[in-house]
Design a protein around this motif. Structure first.
Motif, PDB file in Angstrom:
ATOM      1  N   PRO A 106     -21.487  56.883  13.219  1.00 21.56           N
ATOM      2  CA  PRO A 106     -20.632  57.123  14.506  1.00 21.56           C
ATOM      3  C   PRO A 106     -19.700  58.352  14.343  1.00 21.56           C
ATOM      4  N   LEU A 107     -19.674  58.676  13.188  1.00 18.76           N
ATOM      5  CA  LEU A 107     -18.949  59.750  12.719  1.00 18.76           C
ATOM      6  C   LEU A 107     -19.530  61.022  13.153  1.00 18.76           C
ATOM      7  N   VAL A 108     -20.761  61.272  13.124  1.00 14.39           N
ATOM      8  CA  VAL A 108     -21.248  62.405  13.519  1.00 14.39           C
ATOM      9  C   VAL A 108     -22.225  62.497  14.916  1.00 14.39           C
ATOM     10  N   SER A 109     -22.645  61.075  15.176  1.00  8.84           N
ATOM     11  CA  SER A 109     -23.430  61.219  16.219  1.00  8.84           C
ATOM     12  C   SER A 109     -22.913  61.658  17.512  1.00  8.84           C
ATOM     13  N   HIS A 151     -21.661  70.647  15.412  1.00 13.22           N
ATOM     14  CA  HIS A 151     -20.652  71.290  14.541  1.00 13.22           C
ATOM     15  C   HIS A 151     -21.254  71.974  13.503  1.00 13.22           C
ATOM     16  N   ILE A 152     -22.214  71.170  12.761  1.00 10.97           N
ATOM     17  CA  ILE A 152     -22.628  71.742  11.607  1.00 10.97           C
ATOM     18  C   ILE A 152     -23.470  73.006  11.908  1.00 10.97           C
ATOM     19  N   ILE A 186     -30.512  52.368  12.096  1.00 10.88           N
ATOM     20  CA  ILE A 186     -29.430  53.009  12.444  1.00 10.88           C
ATOM     21  C   ILE A 186     -29.309  54.639  12.102  1.00 10.88           C
ATOM     22  N   ARG A 187     -30.417  55.219  11.428  1.00 13.77           N
ATOM     23  CA  ARG A 187     -30.438  56.351  10.999  1.00 13.77           C
ATOM     24  C   ARG A 187     -30.628  57.547  12.087  1.00 13.77           C
ATOM     25  N   ILE A 243     -31.095  62.767  14.614  1.00 16.54           N
ATOM     26  CA  ILE A 243     -31.289  63.383  15.862  1.00 16.54           C
ATOM     27  C   ILE A 243     -30.083  64.343  16.193  1.00 16.54           C
ATOM     28  N   SER A 244     -28.890  63.841  15.737  1.00 21.50           N
ATOM     29  CA  SER A 244     -27.646  64.791  16.111  1.00 21.50           C
ATOM     30  C   SER A 244     -27.383  65.716  14.894  1.00 21.50           C
ATOM     31  N   PHE A 245     -27.456  65.438  13.806  1.00 19.96           N
ATOM     32  CA  PHE A 245     -27.076  66.038  12.625  1.00 19.96           C
ATOM     33  C   PHE A 245     -28.235  67.110  12.459  1.00 19.96           C
ATOM     34  N   TYR A 246     -29.395  66.573  12.333  1.00 22.12           N
ATOM     35  CA  TYR A 246     -30.300  67.721  11.933  1.00 22.12           C
ATOM     36  C   TYR A 246     -30.828  68.503  13.117  1.00 22.12           C
TER      37      TYR A 246
END
Length: 217
Positions: A63-66, A71-72, A97-98, A103-106
């Motif tokens: 939830p924090l990153v998705s 931003h990264i 859940i990963r 998708i969002s972080f990478y």
């Protein structure tokens, strides 16, 4: 494996014996990914130069990153990124859940980052192809470490293709150090693909470590 690749593997063995794991980024300010450090990433805080993504609690990280992993990608101060999957590799609930995180972080984030110089992946499964776009396009990357991950033949091929692709994207002159430790690479054909890709970086890559992969000769 041809003679050139045999020679490069022999050279890698020589380097492994001399490796003291010294680093010129040892003075980086490290932070584990949490609410505070993610705000620092979001606001491009120049004091945060080393980030550790620890999957000890994936239910907290997702939830924090998705919400916005971009931003990264936009951050220009993080020089070292460590991603550790911990003990969740065989956890079915974790697998479910990963997806949103990756998708969002990478794909939305890390793939567009052009400032990270040192990336470390630990305890992965077989999906490290997620970072291939980052490997291919980041012009600043100097050090790549993939440790204790299961690199399948498909992932090995994707990794080799990404390393070769750095030439096409104009990034071939930065890579200096590659460590692939204990990744269950047992097929010399997969190894040959990676070594062949690294041969295109001979002008800059001075260290190759391939310990604990149990090669079948």
């Amino acid at each position: 494996m041809d003679e050139a690749n045999e020679d490069m593997l022999a050279d890698a063995g020589d380097v492994m014996e001399e490796d003291d794991d010294s680093s010129d980024d040892d003075n980086d300010t490290s932070a584990v990914l949490n609410e505070q450090s993610w705000l620092q990433i979001k606001h491009n805080d120049p004091t945060l130069t080393s980030l550790i993504v620890d999957w000890a609690d994936p239910f907290y990280l997702c939830p924090l990153v998705s919400e916005d992993g971009s931003h990264i990608g936009a951050n220009t101060h993080v020089r070292k990124l460590t991603i550790d999957r911990g003990d969740h590799a065989e956890n079915r609930e974790y697998d479910m859940i990963r997806g949103s995180f990756e998708i969002s972080f990478y794909r939305r984030g890390l793939a567009s980052n052009e400032s990270i110089e040192h990336i470390v992946l630990r305890n992965g499964t077989g999906d490290n192809g997620s970072i291939c776009q980052f490997l291919e396009n980041n012009p600043m990357l100097r050090r790549l470490e993939i440790n204790h991950c299961r690199l399948s033949d498909v992932t090995s091929f994707m990794l080799a293709s990404a390393l070769s692709g750095r030439n096409k994207s104009g990034c071939e002159s930065s890579l200096e150090r590659v460590v692939l430790h204990d990744n269950q690479i047992t097929d010399e054909r997969d190894l040959a693909k990676i070594i062949a890709a690294l041969e295109t970086h001979v002008r800059t890559c001075t260290h190759l470590s391939l310990t604990s992969n149990n090669f079948l000769r």
